[in-house]
Design an enzyme around this catalytic site. Structure first.
Site, mmCIF file in Angstrom:
data_model
loop_
_atom_site.group_PDB
_atom_site.id
_atom_site.type_symbol
_atom_site.label_atom_id
_atom_site.label_comp_id
_atom_site.label_asym_id
_atom_site.label_seq_id
_atom_site.Cartn_x
_atom_site.Cartn_y
_atom_site.Cartn_z
ATOM 1 N N ASP A 20 -1.942 11.206 52.483
ATOM 2 C CA ASP A 20 -2.346 10.274 53.536
ATOM 3 C C ASP A 20 -3.175 9.131 52.958
ATOM 4 O O ASP A 20 -3.055 7.976 53.394
ATOM 5 C CB ASP A 20 -3.143 11.004 54.615
ATOM 6 C CG ASP A 20 -2.293 12.010 55.374
ATOM 7 O OD1 ASP A 20 -1.061 11.822 55.430
ATOM 8 O OD2 ASP A 20 -2.858 12.983 55.918
ATOM 9 N N GLU A 33 0.293 1.074 60.556
ATOM 10 C CA GLU A 33 1.748 1.066 60.628
ATOM 11 C C GLU A 33 2.219 0.622 62.015
ATOM 12 O O GLU A 33 1.622 0.975 63.019
ATOM 13 C CB GLU A 33 2.305 2.457 60.334
ATOM 14 C CG GLU A 33 2.045 2.945 58.924
ATOM 15 C CD GLU A 33 2.447 4.390 58.749
ATOM 16 O OE1 GLU A 33 3.398 4.648 57.988
ATOM 17 O OE2 GLU A 33 1.818 5.246 59.381
ATOM 18 N N ASP A 87 -3.872 5.248 57.903
ATOM 19 C CA ASP A 87 -2.658 6.037 58.096
ATOM 20 C C ASP A 87 -2.955 7.078 59.162
ATOM 21 O O ASP A 87 -3.833 7.930 58.982
ATOM 22 C CB ASP A 87 -2.236 6.714 56.787
ATOM 23 C CG ASP A 87 -1.007 7.590 56.969
ATOM 24 O OD1 ASP A 87 0.077 7.040 57.227
ATOM 25 O OD2 ASP A 87 -1.132 8.829 56.853
ATOM 26 N N CYS A 107 4.738 7.727 37.096
ATOM 27 C CA CYS A 107 3.499 7.574 36.316
ATOM 28 C C CYS A 107 2.608 8.802 36.371
ATOM 29 O O CYS A 107 1.586 8.854 35.682
ATOM 30 C CB CYS A 107 2.722 6.338 36.787
ATOM 31 S SG CYS A 107 2.061 6.492 38.470
#
Length: 379
Positions: A349, A269, A184, A342
């Site tokens: 990141d 990405e 990322d 949850c």
């Protein structure tokens, strides 16, 4: 595969004069070819192509004997460069993009000429490079050439001369490591890996801004735009920008090499870097240079027989990597992620990097494959 090797040239004063002379002749030929194309279309609605103009090079040499001192294929490449500019213009017109008609080139906007097939060699001792119509020029062979040389381009950059050889090389496949990683990218940290490794953003341009402001103010004080002092001030600014670009390039190469050496699959990405570079964070995005890094990463992976996958970036920062629950409120802050379903909490990141890897290779997330090479870089 084609690979570029760039080296510094150390020409004598006479050779440098000849470099500039050939650069001037190539630029004049480019501008004359562009003027001929424009005039032919305006007067006769005739569209000239590369072959129409290349067939007239013998006439040019008869009319202007100074062109006999330039290697024939160099002159042909100038007209090919002009033809490519036209083809690119028409392609953008058909695609509905901003066209950008080919422009006449001034002295500061034409800085290279190319030997496209032959007329150049490198001595076996690696000390000199030969160029037809110029002779043997001293070269700093900072690393050995590989493969078969295909083209040679002489480049004038901030008062220095370089040669860029395009060589055809065989890929060097690397052994499999059995690891996969998701990365990322960001502006705070250059990248965060799916195993928790962090590579900080060096911010080369931001660190150079103080000195850059001083140099740019020096340019602003020069009222005569044609003076030698202003030209020298502009050159100092250009050298600083070149230094920043080189630092960024070196950093990208090293970061990409560590990722490729440690992993068989790398996921990132599929970002619209060009569009993001026109927003509020344009300066930071251009400084970090994601587009260049992704290109280098893909090339190194292909040479090594590894895989790079660009995944859909939507909701990677909002989805929980543990249960998959997606909500904007999951991202509590820029650096913290807490799942509202949850309760899973971790670095934002790191969570996004896991989601990126999961979209490229779901099994890698389940087995917890790590990349120790990149993790060590964060220390």
């Amino acid at each position: 595969m084609l690979k570029a090797f760039r080296y510094r040239l150390c020409p004598t004063q006479a050779q440098e004069t000849e470099f500039f002379n050939q650069l001037r002749l190539c630029r004049n030929l480019y501008n004359a070819g562009l003027e001929e194309r424009i005039g032919a279309y305006k007067k006769r609605k005739e569209k000239l192509n590369y072959y129409d103009q290349a067939n007239k090079l013998s006439e040019v040499k008869e009319a202007l004997p100074e062109y006999k001192g330039v290697y024939s294929q160099v002159l042909q490449d100038v007209l090919k460069r002009l033809d490519k500019a036209y083809q690119t213009f028409f392609r953008r017109v058909k695609a509905g993009q901003k066209a950008g008609f080919p422009r006449f080139r001034g002295r500061d906007r034409y800085n290279s000429f190319t030997y496209p097939q032959s007329g150049f060699t490198v001595a076996q001792d690696g000390r000199t490079a030969y160029f037809s119509k110029i002779g043997n020029v001293r070269i700093r062979l900072s690393r050995p050439l590989e493969g078969k040389m295909k083209t040679a381009t002489l480049i004038h950059d901030c008062g220095e001369w370089y040669v860029s050889y395009i060589c055809q090389v065989e890929p060097r496949l690397m052994p499999n490591t059995g690891r996969s990683v998701g990365i990322d990218v960001g502006t705070t940290h250059f990248l965060t890996t799916s195993d928790g490794g962090v590579v900080d953003n060096p911010r080369y341009f931001q660190n150079a801004m103080t000195k850059l402001r001083v140099l740019q103010r020096a340019i602003a004080r020069k009222s005569n735009k044609r003076s030698n002092t202003r030209r020298k001030a502009v050159k100092r600014v250009a050298k600083l920008h070149r230094k920043v670009a080189r630092q960024r390039l070196d950093f990208h190469h090293k970061a990409a090499r560590k990722l490729v050496n440690a992993n068989d699959l790398i996921a990132h990405e599929n970002l619209n870097v060009g569009g993001m570079g026109r927003g509020n964070l344009a300066r930071s995005i251009h400084d970090v240079g994601w587009g260049q890094f992704f290109q280098i990463l893909a090339f190194k992976a292909e040479c090594a027989g590894k895989r790079v996958i660009a995944v859909d970036p939507r909701y990677t920062s909002q989805a929980c990597s543990k249960c998959g629950y997606t909500e904007k409120a999951n991202r509590v802050s820029q650096s913290r992620f807490v799942c509202r379903s949850c309760g899973h909490a971790m670095n934002a990141d790191h969570n996004a990097a896991l989601n990126i890897l999961g979209r490229a290779d779901p099994l890698s997330v389940n087995v917890g494959i790590s990349s120790p090479c990149v993790a060590q870089e964060s220390h």
